[in-house]
Each structure stands twice: as structure tokens, then as C-alpha cells.
Design an enzyme around this catalytic site. Structure first.
Site, PDB file in Angstrom:
ATOM      1  N   THR A 103     -16.519   7.178  10.874  1.00  0.00           N
ATOM      2  CA  THR A 103     -16.295   5.543  10.848  1.00  0.00           C
ATOM      3  C   THR A 103     -17.241   4.873  10.259  1.00  0.00           C
ATOM      4  O   THR A 103     -18.420   5.288  10.308  1.00  0.00           O
ATOM      5  CB  THR A 103     -15.885   5.139  12.325  1.00  0.00           C
ATOM      6  OG1 THR A 103     -15.591   3.821  12.386  1.00  0.00           O
ATOM      7  CG2 THR A 103     -16.995   5.329  13.347  1.00  0.00           C
ATOM      8  N   CYS A 159       5.380  -7.064  26.966  1.00  0.00           N
ATOM      9  CA  CYS A 159       5.019  -6.168  28.075  1.00  0.00           C
ATOM     10  C   CYS A 159       4.279  -4.996  27.609  1.00  0.00           C
ATOM     11  O   CYS A 159       3.920  -4.044  28.331  1.00  0.00           O
ATOM     12  CB  CYS A 159       6.184  -5.727  28.779  1.00  0.00           C
ATOM     13  SG  CYS A 159       7.441  -4.993  27.930  1.00  0.00           S
ATOM     14  N   HIS A 172      -6.074   0.998  17.387  1.00  0.00           N
ATOM     15  CA  HIS A 172      -5.230   0.329  16.432  1.00  0.00           C
ATOM     16  C   HIS A 172      -3.868   0.689  16.426  1.00  0.00           C
ATOM     17  O   HIS A 172      -2.978   0.393  15.377  1.00  0.00           O
ATOM     18  CB  HIS A 172      -5.924   0.531  15.021  1.00  0.00           C
ATOM     19  CG  HIS A 172      -7.310  -0.096  15.060  1.00  0.00           C
ATOM     20  ND1 HIS A 172      -8.343   0.255  14.020  1.00  0.00           N
ATOM     21  CD2 HIS A 172      -7.808  -0.889  15.809  1.00  0.00           C
ATOM     22  CE1 HIS A 172      -9.504  -0.299  14.188  1.00  0.00           C
ATOM     23  NE2 HIS A 172      -9.347  -1.145  15.512  1.00  0.00           N
ATOM     24  N   CYS A 218      12.716  -6.691  23.111  1.00  0.00           N
ATOM     25  CA  CYS A 218      12.333  -5.689  24.060  1.00  0.00           C
ATOM     26  C   CYS A 218      13.487  -5.436  25.240  1.00  0.00           C
ATOM     27  O   CYS A 218      13.813  -6.447  25.828  1.00  0.00           O
ATOM     28  CB  CYS A 218      11.045  -6.054  24.933  1.00  0.00           C
ATOM     29  SG  CYS A 218      11.008  -5.014  26.130  1.00  0.00           S
ATOM     30  N   TYR A 270       0.679  -1.104  -0.031  1.00  0.00           N
ATOM     31  CA  TYR A 270      -0.050  -0.021   0.072  1.00  0.00           C
ATOM     32  C   TYR A 270       1.055   1.338   0.004  1.00  0.00           C
ATOM     33  O   TYR A 270       0.822   2.312   0.775  1.00  0.00           O
ATOM     34  CB  TYR A 270      -0.913   0.002   1.215  1.00  0.00           C
ATOM     35  CG  TYR A 270      -1.689  -1.376   1.381  1.00  0.00           C
ATOM     36  CD1 TYR A 270      -1.534  -1.992   2.452  1.00  0.00           C
ATOM     37  CD2 TYR A 270      -2.631  -1.715   0.434  1.00  0.00           C
ATOM     38  CE1 TYR A 270      -2.278  -3.356   2.431  1.00  0.00           C
ATOM     39  CE2 TYR A 270      -3.251  -3.033   0.541  1.00  0.00           C
ATOM     40  CZ  TYR A 270      -3.130  -3.748   1.436  1.00  0.00           C
ATOM     41  OH  TYR A 270      -3.897  -4.657   1.625  1.00  0.00           O
TER      42      TYR A 270
END
Ligand code: APR
Length: 260
Positions: free
Chosen positions: A201, A142, A131, A160, A79
Site C-alpha cells: 500500500t 441498511c 473499499h 433493497c 478502465y
């Protein structure tokens, strides 16, 4: 919607916002259309053009995170149209109106489905990105998050520094569970909410599309801001059938006038 009718709807929406205790805005891709970012569905929608991605995105990542990261680091990703639009986009009048509504103390929180970081760029503060955010990375273990440019990627897949967990982009992939901290905040805001703005939306994706129904069920009011009908139109108390930039700026003008 005729000018006169829109005028009346904007007036009514401003009254509902003034009368409310805890206004929350549920925001979707439509708010950023006027910033040049294509929506997903409907006319000009990315999924309309290229087809909706399958729900295995997250499984593919978890199956081989190294392969996923190598692809991401090498290509500009899928995209290209969206990636380019995101990199050039600036907040529009709709983002600014929501910031002003927060500054005047009317808007308590924004639940956004958008990953574009434009609310922050407009100066809004109380935001939950259900999102995720395209400018951040997140630990799958975490849920620690880092701005992209503050996390040096030395190994693939990156891990992490806190818990050693797998690090991915913060944006929520198809098939990925919504991060617990974001979901809990959305539920808490929805429970307090007595007036929800539904901005741009199509209400096609859950859990976000369920929050307005919960607000309505608990006696709250719904204000739909969308040039097109959605599954929430029938349960909305007032509908601003016009682009968000114009509609929200109109509501803001009346709130400012009332605040004087
Ligand atoms: N102002 C307000 N609303 C607009 C505007 C505008 N200028 N232009 C279009 N719209 C409306 C459309 O009528 C449509 O109802 O915005 C909506 C956009 O719908 P979608 O493209 O489905 O976006 P969204 O609801 O945010 O999608 C939810 O689906 O694909 C996933 O993760 C993606 O967060 C996204 C989620």
C-alpha cells in the site's frame, strides 16, 4: 535491497510475527500486482496513466442512480484494462502466504483495500474489505450485501428487498463514506493489533492509511512489505523491500520452520 539484507529483514519480520499477540495485515493494490492487476499509483498505475478520478463519483451516483445504472449495464464501464485484469486474476504466492499465516494462527485479520476478491479465492477467512468487493452489491440504506449473481436486477435503480433502500455495487466510490460495519471492524482490529503487516500500500488514502499510525502510537510494531518507499517507511520497525509474493513466502517459510 541486497539478498543478505532481505534475508535478515525476513528473519526479523518472522520473529516479530511469532512474538505478537494480534497480527493484522493492511493490504493494498501492490499485493495483487503479481496477479496481473495494475496498481493505482506509481509506475504502471491506473491513476498515473489516466489521472486520479475526482471525488464526485458518489455524488453523481446519488444525483441520478438510474442514469448511473443504465451506463453500468450498457458499457463495460471505465478502465477496461482494470476490468479485464480483475476478471482474469488468480491469487498469487502473497495471498497464499497470508492464508497460511492465518491457518497457523499467527494472522488474526486482513484489512484489505482491494476489491478483487482474491483473499477469499486464496482461502483466507478473517477479512474486512474497507473499499468493498467487486463481486457484490450493497444497500446504501441498511448495508445488506448480495453476491452479484444472486441478485436479479429487475428495475433500475435496483432497490433493497429488506428496507427498500437504493442498491449499488459494493465497491466504495470516490467521495462515498466507508460503510459503518466495515469501518467499525477495522477500528476494532487496529485497537487489538500489536503487529501490523503493511503489504503493497502507498498509504495515500484515509482512513486506511491512519491505522498503522494508531498501531505504532499504541506501542505496536510495523512490518512494511513493499518494493518502494512509502510515507510509513520511516515509522516501520522492519522493511522488506521486495515484491510481496517473495517476501511473504519467505516469512511463511520461517514461521513454518519455527512451528515444527
Ligand atoms: N509487492 C508489494 N508491493 C508492491 C508491488 C509488489 N509486487 N508492486 C507495487 N507495490 C507497491 C507500490 O510501491 C505502492 O506503494 O504497492 C503500492 C500500491 O499503491 P497504490 O496503487 O496507491 O494502491 P493502494 O495503496 O492500495 O491505494 C489505496 O486508493 O485509489 C484508491 O481505492 C483505491 O484502494 C485504493 C486506494
Amino acid at each position: 535491497m541486497s539478498e543478505a539484507t532481505l534475508e535478515g529483514a525476513v528473519e526479523e519480520a518472522a520473529r516479530y510475527v511469532r512474538e505478537a499477540r494480534h497480527v493484522v495485515a493492511l493490504v493494498g493494490a501492490g499485493l495483487s500486482v503479481e496477479s496481473g492487476i495494475p496498481p493505482f499509483r506509481g509506475p504502471g498505475g491506473l491513476w498515473t496513466k489516466y489521472g486520479e478520478p475526482d471525488m464526485r463519483g458518489y455524488d453523481r451516483f446519488m444525483d441520478d442512480p438510474k442514469e448511473w445504472w443504465e451506463q453500468r449495464m450498457s458499457a463495460s464501464g471505465s478502465y477496461k484494462e482494470l476490468v479485464d485484469a480483475l476478471s482474469q486474476a488468480k491469487p498469487n504466492a502473497g495471498h497464499v502466504a497470508l492464508r497460511e499465516m492465518e491457518e497457523l494462527g499467527y494472522l488474526k485479520h486482513i484489512i484489505t483495500q482491494n476489491i478483487d476478491n482474491l483473499h477469499q479465492e486464496a482461502g483466507s477467512v478473517a477479512i474486512t474489505e474497507i473499499h468493498g468487493n467487486r463481486t457484490k452489491l450493497r444497500c446504501v440504506g441498511c448495508s445488506d450485501r448480495w453476491p452479484l449473481d444472486e441478485f436479479p436486477i429487475e428495475e433500475l435503480p435496483p432497490s433493497c428487498p429488506g428496507c427498500g433502500g437504493l442498491v449499488k455495487t459494493d465497491t466504495v466510490m470516490f467521495g462515498e463514506p466507508i460503510p459503518r460495519d466495515a469501518l467499525e471492524e477495522c477500528i476494532a482490529q487496529t485497537q487489538q493489533c500489536d503487529c501490523m503487516l503493511l503489504v503493497g500500500t502507498s498509504a495515500a488514502v484515509y482512513p486506511a492509511a491512519g491505522f498503522p499510525v494508531d498501531v505504532k502510537r499504541s506501542g505496536g510494531r510495523l512490518i512494511e512489505v513493499n518494493p518502494n518507499e512509502t510515507p510509513l517507511t520511516d515509522i516501520s520497525d522492519v522493511v522488506l523491500r521486495a515484491p510481496a509474493g517473495e517476501s511473504l513466502a519467505g516469512v511463511m517459510a520461517r514461521l513454518r520452520a519455527a512451528a515444527r
